[in-house]
Structure formats: C-alpha cells, structure tokens
Design a protein around this motif. Structure first.
Motif, mmCIF file in Angstrom:
data_model
loop_
_atom_site.group_PDB
_atom_site.id
_atom_site.type_symbol
_atom_site.label_atom_id
_atom_site.label_comp_id
_atom_site.label_asym_id
_atom_site.label_seq_id
_atom_site.Cartn_x
_atom_site.Cartn_y
_atom_site.Cartn_z
ATOM 1 N N LEU A 189 0.837 -1.197 0.000
ATOM 2 C CA LEU A 189 0.000 0.000 0.000
ATOM 3 C C LEU A 189 0.877 1.254 0.000
ATOM 4 O O LEU A 189 0.681 2.171 -0.803
ATOM 5 C CB LEU A 189 -0.933 0.000 1.215
ATOM 6 C CG LEU A 189 -1.802 1.242 1.389
ATOM 7 C CD1 LEU A 189 -2.828 1.349 0.272
ATOM 8 C CD2 LEU A 189 -2.487 1.224 2.741
ATOM 9 N N THR A 190 1.871 1.285 0.870
ATOM 10 C CA THR A 190 2.773 2.433 0.964
ATOM 11 C C THR A 190 3.551 2.630 -0.334
ATOM 12 O O THR A 190 3.703 3.757 -0.823
ATOM 13 C CB THR A 190 3.741 2.239 2.150
ATOM 14 O OG1 THR A 190 2.971 2.085 3.344
ATOM 15 C CG2 THR A 190 4.692 3.404 2.293
ATOM 16 N N ILE A 191 4.035 1.543 -0.896
ATOM 17 C CA ILE A 191 4.773 1.601 -2.158
ATOM 18 C C ILE A 191 3.914 2.209 -3.260
ATOM 19 O O ILE A 191 4.344 3.107 -3.988
ATOM 20 C CB ILE A 191 5.258 0.187 -2.556
ATOM 21 C CG1 ILE A 191 6.421 -0.234 -1.663
ATOM 22 C CG2 ILE A 191 5.620 0.109 -4.034
ATOM 23 C CD1 ILE A 191 6.744 -1.715 -1.730
ATOM 24 N N ASN A 192 2.693 1.746 -3.402
ATOM 25 C CA ASN A 192 1.843 2.223 -4.491
ATOM 26 C C ASN A 192 1.388 3.664 -4.287
ATOM 27 O O ASN A 192 1.264 4.413 -5.259
ATOM 28 C CB ASN A 192 0.674 1.278 -4.708
ATOM 29 C CG ASN A 192 1.114 0.000 -5.387
ATOM 30 O OD1 ASN A 192 2.073 -0.010 -6.150
ATOM 31 N ND2 ASN A 192 0.437 -1.093 -5.106
ATOM 32 N N ILE A 193 1.178 4.080 -3.051
ATOM 33 C CA ILE A 193 0.803 5.481 -2.797
ATOM 34 C C ILE A 193 1.978 6.402 -3.100
ATOM 35 O O ILE A 193 1.823 7.410 -3.799
ATOM 36 C CB ILE A 193 0.317 5.668 -1.346
ATOM 37 C CG1 ILE A 193 -0.997 4.924 -1.120
ATOM 38 C CG2 ILE A 193 0.149 7.160 -1.021
ATOM 39 C CD1 ILE A 193 -1.416 4.840 0.335
ATOM 40 N N THR A 194 3.149 6.072 -2.591
ATOM 41 C CA THR A 194 4.310 6.932 -2.842
ATOM 42 C C THR A 194 4.667 6.939 -4.329
ATOM 43 O O THR A 194 5.029 7.982 -4.881
ATOM 44 C CB THR A 194 5.537 6.504 -2.013
ATOM 45 O OG1 THR A 194 5.873 5.142 -2.309
ATOM 46 C CG2 THR A 194 5.287 6.667 -0.527
ATOM 47 N N VAL A 211 -8.275 -2.977 -1.317
ATOM 48 C CA VAL A 211 -8.525 -2.529 -2.690
ATOM 49 C C VAL A 211 -9.031 -1.089 -2.689
ATOM 50 O O VAL A 211 -8.525 -0.239 -3.430
ATOM 51 C CB VAL A 211 -9.521 -3.479 -3.399
ATOM 52 C CG1 VAL A 211 -10.030 -2.874 -4.704
ATOM 53 C CG2 VAL A 211 -8.877 -4.831 -3.650
ATOM 54 N N ALA A 212 -10.013 -0.800 -1.855
ATOM 55 C CA ALA A 212 -10.595 0.546 -1.824
ATOM 56 C C ALA A 212 -9.604 1.580 -1.301
ATOM 57 O O ALA A 212 -9.492 2.681 -1.851
ATOM 58 C CB ALA A 212 -11.857 0.539 -0.963
ATOM 59 N N THR A 213 -8.881 1.220 -0.249
ATOM 60 C CA THR A 213 -7.906 2.153 0.327
ATOM 61 C C THR A 213 -6.816 2.479 -0.685
ATOM 62 O O THR A 213 -6.415 3.641 -0.832
ATOM 63 C CB THR A 213 -7.276 1.566 1.607
ATOM 64 O OG1 THR A 213 -8.318 1.317 2.556
ATOM 65 C CG2 THR A 213 -6.253 2.508 2.215
ATOM 66 N N THR A 214 -6.330 1.470 -1.391
ATOM 67 C CA THR A 214 -5.295 1.704 -2.397
ATOM 68 C C THR A 214 -5.804 2.634 -3.486
ATOM 69 O O THR A 214 -5.127 3.605 -3.847
ATOM 70 C CB THR A 214 -4.815 0.377 -3.005
ATOM 71 O OG1 THR A 214 -4.269 -0.442 -1.976
ATOM 72 C CG2 THR A 214 -3.759 0.606 -4.069
ATOM 73 N N LEU A 215 -6.980 2.361 -3.996
ATOM 74 C CA LEU A 215 -7.541 3.176 -5.069
ATOM 75 C C LEU A 215 -7.718 4.626 -4.628
ATOM 76 O O LEU A 215 -7.241 5.560 -5.281
ATOM 77 C CB LEU A 215 -8.872 2.593 -5.543
ATOM 78 C CG LEU A 215 -9.604 3.395 -6.613
ATOM 79 C CD1 LEU A 215 -8.777 3.491 -7.884
ATOM 80 C CD2 LEU A 215 -10.954 2.769 -6.904
ATOM 81 N N VAL A 216 -8.378 4.826 -3.504
ATOM 82 C CA VAL A 216 -8.649 6.190 -3.028
ATOM 83 C C VAL A 216 -7.352 6.912 -2.673
ATOM 84 O O VAL A 216 -7.139 8.068 -3.052
ATOM 85 C CB VAL A 216 -9.626 6.155 -1.825
ATOM 86 C CG1 VAL A 216 -9.740 7.520 -1.168
ATOM 87 C CG2 VAL A 216 -10.998 5.664 -2.283
ATOM 88 N N ALA A 217 -6.462 6.248 -1.957
ATOM 89 C CA ALA A 217 -5.217 6.887 -1.527
ATOM 90 C C ALA A 217 -4.323 7.244 -2.711
ATOM 91 O O ALA A 217 -3.687 8.303 -2.718
ATOM 92 C CB ALA A 217 -4.476 5.983 -0.547
#
Length: 138
Positions: free
Chosen positions: A42-47, A105-111
C-alpha cells in the motif's frame, strides 16, 4: 513504421527498473505482508503514484528525454506494483479475509488518486501552465 527505442532509453529503463524493484524488495523484506494487511505494498503504491504524478512538475525532467524514462518508466515502474496488489487482494479473499481485501482494494484506489491530486496541488502554477502548454495532459 515505429522506430526501435534508442539504446540509451533501454539502458535507462533497465537500470531505473532494477533500482526501483530492489527498493521495493527491500520494503517487502522489512515489512512483509504475511497474512495481515499489506501495508508495505500500500505504501509503495501510494508513494509511487505521488512521485510519478509529481515528475512533470520539474522542467528538468520534462526537458531531458532520458529522465522520464529513467525515473518514471524505470525507477517508479519498478517501485510500484499492480501485480502484487492484485495477488495480495486475491490471497486475502482466498484465505477468507474478504473484508480486509475490500478495504485494501478501496484504500489503495482512493489513496493513490488522492496522492496524484496532492502532487498536482504541490506543483507550482507556473509548472502546471508550462506542462499544459507542452500538451502534457492531452
């Protein structure tokens, strides 16, 4: 007929991709997903979303043809990971953690969308205008 990529671009993408993948591997080793919530991915994909969206704000990156390939396609392409995100979501569902999978899934998309928006906000108005004039958002 399409021209083959110049050797310098291929080398830049390969070296950048290797660096990004090694950095991602390091995060995965330090913060393994296991059976819990995949915080590392999650952190990798957001950054990665944030940094990839921020790259065009830098005139130096836009004006040097190798830098977008090295940093965007290479480093950040190797850093971010849709396949791991998808596989971890599938694994969570298969292990009976449907709620956690849906949250992931939702957190990744929104973030990630918010990270891209934040990168846009952090870009200077002058950089945004220059990027638009170069038809960067077409």
């Amino acid at each position: 007929m399409r021209q083959p990529p110049r050797p310098l671009f291929v080398v830049a993408a390969a070296l950048g991709g290797a660096a990004g993948a090694l950095a991602r591997w390091g995060v995965d080793q330090a913060w393994p997903a296991g059976t819990g919530f995949p915080w590392g991915t999650l952190t990798i994909n957001i950054t990665g979303s944030f940094l990839l969206a921020l790259l065009p704000a830098f005139a130096t990156v836009r004006r040097h043809p190798v830098l977008p390939v090295l940093l965007g396609t290479g480093v950040l392409g190797g850093w971010t990971t849709l396949s791991t995100y998808a596989n971890q979501s599938r694994s969570l569902i298969a292990e009976g953690h449907g709620g956690t999978a849906l949250t992931y899934v939702a957190t990744t998309l929104v973030a990630c969308v918010l990270a891209v928006r934040l990168a846009h906000v952090w870009s200077s108005p002058a950089a945004q205008e220059e990027f638009e004039a170069e038809e960067g958002n077409e």
